[in-house]
Design a protein around this motif. Structure first.
Motif, short mmCIF file in Angstrom:
data_model
loop_
_atom_site.label_atom_id
_atom_site.label_comp_id
_atom_site.label_asym_id
_atom_site.label_seq_id
_atom_site.Cartn_x
_atom_site.Cartn_y
_atom_site.Cartn_z
N VAL A 96 5.29 3.32 -35.68
CA VAL A 96 5.24 2.93 -37.09
C VAL A 96 4.52 1.58 -37.24
O VAL A 96 3.65 1.43 -38.10
N MET A 97 4.86 0.60 -36.40
CA MET A 97 4.20 -0.69 -36.49
C MET A 97 2.69 -0.58 -36.27
O MET A 97 1.90 -1.19 -36.99
N GLU A 98 2.28 0.23 -35.31
CA GLU A 98 0.85 0.39 -35.03
C GLU A 98 0.14 1.07 -36.19
O GLU A 98 -0.98 0.69 -36.55
N ASN A 99 0.78 2.05 -36.80
CA ASN A 99 0.19 2.70 -37.97
C ASN A 99 0.09 1.73 -39.14
O ASN A 99 -0.94 1.69 -39.83
N VAL A 100 1.12 0.96 -39.35
CA VAL A 100 1.12 -0.02 -40.44
C VAL A 100 0.02 -1.05 -40.23
O VAL A 100 -0.70 -1.42 -41.17
N GLN A 101 -0.15 -1.50 -38.99
CA GLN A 101 -1.16 -2.52 -38.71
C GLN A 101 -2.58 -1.99 -38.89
O GLN A 101 -3.53 -2.79 -39.01
N SER A 102 -2.76 -0.68 -38.92
CA SER A 102 -4.11 -0.14 -39.16
C SER A 102 -4.62 -0.53 -40.55
O SER A 102 -5.81 -0.50 -40.81
N GLY A 103 -3.70 -0.92 -41.43
CA GLY A 103 -4.11 -1.43 -42.73
C GLY A 103 -4.81 -2.78 -42.65
O GLY A 103 -5.41 -3.23 -43.63
N ARG A 104 -4.75 -3.41 -41.47
CA ARG A 104 -5.39 -4.72 -41.28
C ARG A 104 -6.68 -4.63 -40.46
O ARG A 104 -7.26 -5.66 -40.11
N LEU A 105 -7.14 -3.42 -40.17
CA LEU A 105 -8.30 -3.28 -39.30
C LEU A 105 -9.56 -3.94 -39.87
O LEU A 105 -10.42 -4.37 -39.12
N GLY A 106 -9.64 -4.00 -41.19
CA GLY A 106 -10.80 -4.65 -41.78
C GLY A 106 -10.76 -6.16 -41.70
O GLY A 106 -11.73 -6.84 -42.06
#
Length: 258
Positions: A96-106
């Motif tokens: 879940v944390m890794e999926n959530v952090q994908s929102g910060r990839l930009g």
């Protein structure tokens, strides 16, 4: 403010999916888009975030004309547009944390993303948002071990991690049971107020649209034919939204052109 002016989307040589559409959304309002399948609801949302390229017209978000952007400028603008998907669009093997952090990839380097070295402030913000939506205890759980409602909450947090200026939700409750659907709609409504964030929701469930949103936009065959408060959505308006025919819409095109 989101301001859409004279928006047209056409695929190939067929009739336009969106026909000279105008729409303005301001403040922290929650706006639902309703209409039959094929009305153009999903296409509208995908034109806003440029997952679909508009044929013509203007889409302006807080002074930035989105339709003219390319490359790096387009990627930067997309950070400001959060998107919640019907099918969740999570990576099942990631936590879940890794999926959530994908929102910060930009916002972080490719190396940091590959090594999963997230900034401390991003981790703190992720826990804060996950706590708010009730999934903080799943931070280290793989996404494929969650229920549908829990997965959709992950999708909401991922979108909010972008620090968006607007949140788009494309049928966010279509894959959920009635009780969970109401929970997700209530969550979106509450977050809009708490974060001072406009939310635009494409939804089939008219009852939920009337209960959880401030304004309803009704579409039929690529046009907006209703735009008002939920209390004004009476049976006559419902009939116009859902009982029209493509033939009648073409007749309207001809009258406008003459």
């Amino acid at each position: 403010m989101l301001k859409i002016t004279d928006l047209v989307k056409r695929y190939g040589g067929g009739d336009p999916v969106l026909k000279n559409l105008d729409l303005t959304i301001e403040g922290e309002s929650v706006v639902s888009i309703i209409g039959s399948s094929g009305a153009g609801k999903s296409t509208l949302l995908r034109c806003i975030n440029r997952l679909v390229e508009p044929t013509s017209g203007s889409i302006e978000l807080n002074g930035t004309e989105l339709t003219k952007l390319r490359g790096r400028n387009l990627r930067a603008a997309r950070r400001k547009i959060g998107m919640v998907f019907q099918g969740f669009n999570l990576v099942d093997r990631l936590t879940v944390m890794e999926n959530v952090q994908s929102g910060r990839l930009g916002y972080i380097s490719t190396w940091a993303a590959i090594m999963r070295r997230y900034p401390k402030e991003d981790i703190r913000r992720a826990y804060e948002l996950m706590e708010r939506v009730g999934i903080a205890h799943y931070a280290n759980t793989r996404a494929d071990q969650l229920s549908g409602g829990e997965r959709q909450r992950v999708g909401v947090v991922r979108a909010l991690m972008q620090n968006p200026e607007i949140l788009l939700a494309d049928e966010p409750t279509a894959s959920l049971d009635p009780k969970t659907s109401e929970q997700i709609m209530g969550l979106l409504r509450d977050l809009a107020g708490e974060l001072k964030l406009p939310v635009l929701i494409n939804i089939h469930n008219v009852t939920e649209a009337k209960e959880y949103t401030d304004r309803i936009v009704g579409m039929r065959y690529g046009r907006i034919i209703f735009d008002d408060k939920p209390a004004s959505l009476d049976q006559e308006a419902m009939d116009r939204i859902y009982s029209g025919s493509p033939h009648a819409d073409r007749s309207e095109d001809l009258r406008q052109a003459s």
